[in-house]
Design a protein around this motif. Structure first.
Motif, PDB file in Angstrom:
ATOM      1  N   THR A   1       0.852  -1.187   0.000  1.00 26.13           N
ATOM      2  CA  THR A   1       0.000   0.000   0.000  1.00 26.13           C
ATOM      3  C   THR A   1       0.886   1.235   0.000  1.00 26.13           C
ATOM      4  N   PHE A   2       0.416   2.285  -0.634  1.00 23.81           N
ATOM      5  CA  PHE A   2       1.139   3.553  -0.626  1.00 23.81           C
ATOM      6  C   PHE A   2       0.205   4.670  -1.069  1.00 23.81           C
ATOM      7  N   ASN A   3       0.645   5.896  -0.857  1.00 24.69           N
ATOM      8  CA  ASN A   3      -0.103   7.069  -1.294  1.00 24.69           C
ATOM      9  C   ASN A   3       0.643   7.759  -2.431  1.00 24.69           C
ATOM     10  N   VAL A   4      -0.106   8.161  -3.438  1.00 24.18           N
ATOM     11  CA  VAL A   4       0.427   9.043  -4.484  1.00 24.18           C
ATOM     12  C   VAL A   4      -0.117  10.431  -4.186  1.00 24.18           C
ATOM     13  N   ASN A   5       0.774  11.376  -3.972  1.00 24.14           N
ATOM     14  CA  ASN A   5       0.386  12.752  -3.646  1.00 24.14           C
ATOM     15  C   ASN A   5       0.622  13.644  -4.852  1.00 24.14           C
ATOM     16  N   LEU A   6      -0.408  14.367  -5.223  1.00 25.85           N
ATOM     17  CA  LEU A   6      -0.335  15.254  -6.384  1.00 25.85           C
ATOM     18  C   LEU A   6      -0.453  16.698  -5.955  1.00 25.85           C
ATOM     19  N   ASN A   7       0.375  17.559  -6.543  1.00 24.72           N
ATOM     20  CA  ASN A   7       0.169  18.993  -6.417  1.00 24.72           C
ATOM     21  C   ASN A   7      -0.797  19.411  -7.524  1.00 24.72           C
ATOM     22  N   VAL A   8      -1.898  20.023  -7.147  1.00 24.50           N
ATOM     23  CA  VAL A   8      -2.857  20.530  -8.133  1.00 24.50           C
ATOM     24  C   VAL A   8      -2.879  22.048  -8.004  1.00 24.50           C
ATOM     25  N   LYS A   9      -2.444  22.719  -9.053  1.00 24.49           N
ATOM     26  CA  LYS A   9      -2.407  24.188  -9.053  1.00 24.49           C
ATOM     27  C   LYS A   9      -3.544  24.711  -9.906  1.00 24.49           C
ATOM     28  N   ASN A  10      -4.387  25.531  -9.306  1.00 23.92           N
ATOM     29  CA  ASN A  10      -5.535  26.106 -10.001  1.00 23.92           C
ATOM     30  C   ASN A  10      -5.250  27.568 -10.328  1.00 23.92           C
ATOM     31  N   PRO A  11      -4.975  27.886 -11.607  1.00 24.28           N
ATOM     32  CA  PRO A  11      -4.699  29.268 -11.988  1.00 24.28           C
ATOM     33  C   PRO A  11      -5.964  30.059 -12.305  1.00 24.28           C
ATOM     34  N   ASN A  12      -7.126  29.433 -12.164  1.00 23.70           N
ATOM     35  CA  ASN A  12      -8.396  30.038 -12.555  1.00 23.70           C
ATOM     36  C   ASN A  12      -8.914  31.003 -11.492  1.00 23.70           C
ATOM     37  N   SER A  13      -9.851  31.834 -11.895  1.00 23.28           N
ATOM     38  CA  SER A  13     -10.421  32.828 -10.979  1.00 23.28           C
ATOM     39  C   SER A  13     -11.566  32.256 -10.147  1.00 23.28           C
ATOM     40  N   ILE A  14     -11.975  31.014 -10.423  1.00 17.78           N
ATOM     41  CA  ILE A  14     -12.947  30.335  -9.574  1.00 17.78           C
ATOM     42  C   ILE A  14     -12.390  28.969  -9.197  1.00 17.78           C
ATOM     43  N   ALA A  15     -12.994  28.351  -8.204  1.00 20.24           N
ATOM     44  CA  ALA A  15     -12.506  27.060  -7.719  1.00 20.24           C
ATOM     45  C   ALA A  15     -12.634  25.982  -8.793  1.00 20.24           C
ATOM     46  N   ALA A  16     -11.778  24.984  -8.691  1.00 20.56           N
ATOM     47  CA  ALA A  16     -11.877  23.776  -9.510  1.00 20.56           C
ATOM     48  C   ALA A  16     -12.285  22.665  -8.554  1.00 20.56           C
ATOM     49  N   SER A  17     -13.394  22.003  -8.844  1.00 20.43           N
ATOM     50  CA  SER A  17     -13.864  21.005  -7.889  1.00 20.43           C
ATOM     51  C   SER A  17     -14.494  19.809  -8.586  1.00 20.43           C
ATOM     52  N   MET A  18     -14.586  18.725  -7.801  1.00 19.89           N
ATOM     53  CA  MET A  18     -15.213  17.507  -8.288  1.00 19.89           C
ATOM     54  C   MET A  18     -15.793  16.755  -7.103  1.00 19.89           C
ATOM     55  N   SER A  19     -16.786  15.894  -7.383  1.00 23.53           N
ATOM     56  CA  SER A  19     -17.428  15.130  -6.318  1.00 23.53           C
ATOM     57  C   SER A  19     -16.725  13.805  -6.075  1.00 23.53           C
ATOM     58  N   LYS A  20     -16.088  13.261  -7.094  1.00 19.10           N
ATOM     59  CA  LYS A  20     -15.312  12.027  -6.992  1.00 19.10           C
ATOM     60  C   LYS A  20     -14.424  11.951  -8.222  1.00 19.10           C
ATOM     61  N   MET A  21     -13.566  10.926  -8.293  1.00 16.69           N
ATOM     62  CA  MET A  21     -12.787  10.748  -9.519  1.00 16.69           C
ATOM     63  C   MET A  21     -12.433   9.292  -9.717  1.00 16.69           C
TER      64      MET A  21
END
Length: 196
Positions: free
Chosen positions: A81-101
């Motif tokens: 088991t392990f975790n993959v950690n991602l940096n997510v950079k949002n350059p937009n003027s509103i939030a970037a969101s999702m309910s699941k992936m």
């Protein structure tokens, strides 16, 4: 307005769902296409319940752990088991969101897991967040054609024990929830990283 965002808006309009709230959700999901995704790290690596710290090798295992590893090798099973950690950079003027992936992870070109993370994720406007994706797999099942040493070494490579690189590939597909329906982003967002 991006082609993907236009496609999503047309889809919702034709479904009769185009309220202001829905259009905001569409824009927030579409903003994930404009976000930049970079691998932050792979951490919390566990093999047979043993925490593999940075740079750890087989020589660092104690007698009981080596016995457990030998037993796992004889049974052709190596749960990791392990975790993959991602940096997510949002350059937009509103939030970037999702309910699941949905996500698909591969190691050295072999698909490790294809599943869904049901946690919602939101990255505020003009900022960055770290998204953690938990992975559970059995390396022997994935790399059955490889030698036992090569398979065991792959687990330690994830912890940085070797100069040999590990190629990590990740595809993610965001969803938003609208009127109790999960609606998928039109395509996967693809990332690759070589861990040295």
């Amino acid at each position: 307005m991006s082609k993907i965002k236009k496609t999503l808006i047309i889809l919702f309009v034709t479904m009769g769902l185009a309220s202001c709230d829905v259009l905001t959700q569409i824009a927030q999901m579409a903003n994930f296409a404009n976000c930049t995704f970079d691998f932050n790290s792979v951490n919390q690596i566990q093999m047979l319940g043993v925490n593999l710290s940075k740079g750890m090798s087989k020589n660092d295992l104690n007698a009981m752990q080596l016995l457990s590893l030998a037993n796992a090798i004889s049974n052709r099973q190596l749960p990791v088991t392990f975790n993959v950690n991602l940096n997510v950079k949002n350059p937009n003027s509103i939030a970037a969101s999702m309910s699941k992936m949905d996500y698909i992870l591969s190691l050295n070109g072999k698909q490790v897991v294809s599943t869904t993370m049901n946690n919602s994720v939101s990255v505020p406007a003009n900022s960055s967040s770290v998204v953690t994706i938990p992975i559970t797999t059995d390396l022997f099942q994935l790399f059955s054609g490889e030698s036992a040493d090569a398979i065991v070494n792959l687990a330690f490579k994830l912890a940085g024990a070797s100069s040999e690189p590990v190629n990590v590939g990740l595809k993610v597909k965001p969803y938003i929830s609208v009127n109790n329906q999960q609606l998928a982003y039109p395509d996967y967002i693809t990332m690759n990283k070589v861990l040295n």
